[in-house]
Design an enzyme around this catalytic site. Structure first.
Site, PDB file in Angstrom:
ATOM      1  CB  CYS A 161      -1.154   0.174   1.545  1.00 45.18           C
ATOM      2  SG  CYS A 161      -1.886  -1.504   1.476  1.00 45.18           S
ATOM      3  CG  HIS A 289      -1.524   3.828   4.669  1.00 42.99           C
ATOM      4  ND1 HIS A 289      -1.888   3.735   3.715  1.00 42.99           N
ATOM      5  CD2 HIS A 289      -2.103   2.998   5.450  1.00 42.99           C
ATOM      6  CE1 HIS A 289      -1.816   2.961   3.214  1.00 42.99           C
ATOM      7  NE2 HIS A 289      -2.102   2.220   4.597  1.00 42.99           N
ATOM      8  CD  GLU A 300      -2.077   7.511   9.786  1.00 41.98           C
ATOM      9  OE1 GLU A 300      -1.283   8.328   8.632  1.00 41.98           O
ATOM     10  OE2 GLU A 300      -3.214   6.328   9.144  1.00 41.98           O
ATOM     11  CE  LYS A 318      -6.285   4.129   2.671  1.00 43.20           C
ATOM     12  NZ  LYS A 318      -5.402   5.071   3.318  1.00 43.20           N
ATOM     13  CG  HIS A 323      -7.191   0.779   1.591  1.00 47.63           C
ATOM     14  ND1 HIS A 323      -5.228   1.205   0.795  1.00 47.63           N
ATOM     15  CD2 HIS A 323      -6.214  -0.376   2.787  1.00 47.63           C
ATOM     16  CE1 HIS A 323      -3.954   1.298   1.569  1.00 47.63           C
ATOM     17  NE2 HIS A 323      -4.582  -0.175   2.880  1.00 47.63           N
ATOM     18  CG  PHE A 381       0.230  -5.706   4.306  1.00 50.50           C
ATOM     19  CD1 PHE A 381      -0.382  -5.266   5.399  1.00 50.50           C
ATOM     20  CD2 PHE A 381      -0.663  -7.316   3.305  1.00 50.50           C
ATOM     21  CE1 PHE A 381      -1.382  -5.542   4.947  1.00 50.50           C
ATOM     22  CE2 PHE A 381      -1.370  -7.456   3.883  1.00 50.50           C
ATOM     23  CZ  PHE A 381      -2.381  -6.274   4.900  1.00 50.50           C
TER      24      PHE A 381
END
Length: 396
Positions: A161, A289, A300, A318, A323, A381
């Protein structure tokens, strides 16, 4: 780092095709998410789907690379005059002096899935699926290279991502080191069964529209998107927005979870600000994110609350797009540029009660502001982290 000019940019997602549609959806707080209607046996979840791709093959001269991912790339290239701008860039600098650096995580996995669904009686692939490039991560970059006619450096970044945020860093290095004079950067990822069922197997998919940073969030809504930008040396476009800095790190903590204290995120933020020659107090807007998973958002939120001024505004977008995985970095970079250019901060759609870890920076509602510096974070990831810093046009 000498800043680079972002001389064109565009994005196509479930929230809209092109800058005007995306900005309008943001302002109207109109989500592109819908109940999952993609797979033959739909999972009970919500997705961000771009309509019309099934009926829109790529032009005949590129038929060997026709797949959903490249169809979305073609749709994205044809928004906001981007394709003409990119071809003009190639003409000005020369086909061998323009780099193409694109991010993707799923590539054309959907085409491989389809090829196995349509196997010939002898067990072989049908003719439409026999091009080996179609089934490789480089399918997207090969397609865009052919469309633009470039012969210079070409790279596919596949770091989950963070993929299409890292392309900015790769392109800046190529230009600074003299391998290219300009770059086409971006990313494309499309929905496919492997992604939907894979994330569901990880228990990360929400059965409702995602609610980033909400105390009762239940997971991600997977989307698809295409986004692109042109990067040139700042002297080429004095009034264009700037890429001021980038930062990368790898926390290597866990295959699918971030470091709980956000060590990698902190390193990437510090790296980006150092390249920009700024401290955290200079950042006006942070595009988080913000996946709406328990682990990412908690990490975060704590990092942002500690590092940035209380007056800074931060949000995850998002809830509009879903996402978009390998395309998330470029889509959210484009949203950050919209915030700089149009003077407003999008809030955090669908979220009502912030997680207790959130600081005063989190914006739930849209706000009319005029940010001068925007930071966009992408965490993938395996601990692949990338952070970008953008500034208003003319900012050195």
């Amino acid at each position: 780092m000498p800043p680079l000019a972002v001389t064109a940019h565009t994005a196509t997602s479930a929230a809209g095709s092109g800058l005007a549609a995306l900005a309008q959806a943001l302002r109207e707080r109109r989500s592109g998410l819908r109940s999952n209607d993609f797979t033959a046996t739909p999972l009970p979840c919500w997705i961000g789907r771009v309509d019309g791709l099934e009926q829109a093959p790529v032009p005949a001269e590129f038929a060997g690379l026709d797949c959903r991912n490249n169809r979305l790339a073609w749709a994205g290239l044809n928004q906001d005059g981007f394709l003409d701008a990119a071809r003009t860039l190639v003409e000005r600098h020369g086909s061998d002096r323009v780099a193409v650096v694109l991010g993707t995580s799923t590539g054309s996995i959907g085409a491989t899935e389809q090829a196995y669904r349509e196997l010939k009686p002898d067990g072989g692939f049908a003719r439409a699926y026999r091009n080996f490039l179609l089934h490789s991560p480089h399918s997207l970059t090969a397609f865009v290279q052919r469309v633009l006619g470039t012969t210079g450096p070409a790279c596919t970044v596949a770091t989950a991502c963070s993929s299409s945020a890292k392309v900015f860093a790769q392109a800046e290095r190529l230009i600074r080191l003299g391998w290219a004079d300009a770059a086409v950067v971006g990313g494309v990822d499309t929905l496919c069964g492997s992604v939907l069922f894979g994330f569901n197997a990880l228990q990360l998919v929400s059965d409702e529209p995602c609610r980033p940073f909400d105390a009762d969030r239940r997971g991600i809504s997977i989307g698809e998107a295409a986004g692109f930008a042109l990067l040139e040396r700042a002297a080429a476009a004095p009034g264009a927005p700037r890429l001021l800095g980038w930062g990368e790190s790898s926390d290597a903590h866990h295959m699918s979870s971030p470091h709980p204290q956000g060590l990698g995120a902190r390193l990437a933020i510090a790296d980006a600000l150092a390249r920009a020659g700024l401290d955290a107090a200079a950042v006006d807007y942070i595009n988080l994110h913000g996946t709406a998973t328990l682990a990412n958002d908690a990490m975060e939120a704590a990092v942002v609350a500690e590092l940035f001024a209380p007056s800074a505004r931060a949000s995850s977008t998002k809830g509009w797009t879903g996402h978009t995985l390998g395309a998330a970095g470029i889509v959210e970079a484009v949203i950050s540029l919209i915030a700089l250019e149009q003077g407003f901060v999008p809030g955090t759609l669908n979220s009502a009660q912030p997680d207790p870890a959130c600081g005063p920076q989190l914006a739930l509602d849209n706000e009319d502001r005029a940010p001068q510096v925007a930071l966009s974070s992408s965490f993938g990831f395996g601990g692949n982290n990338a952070v970008l810093v953008f500034g208003q046009g003319g900012r050195a």
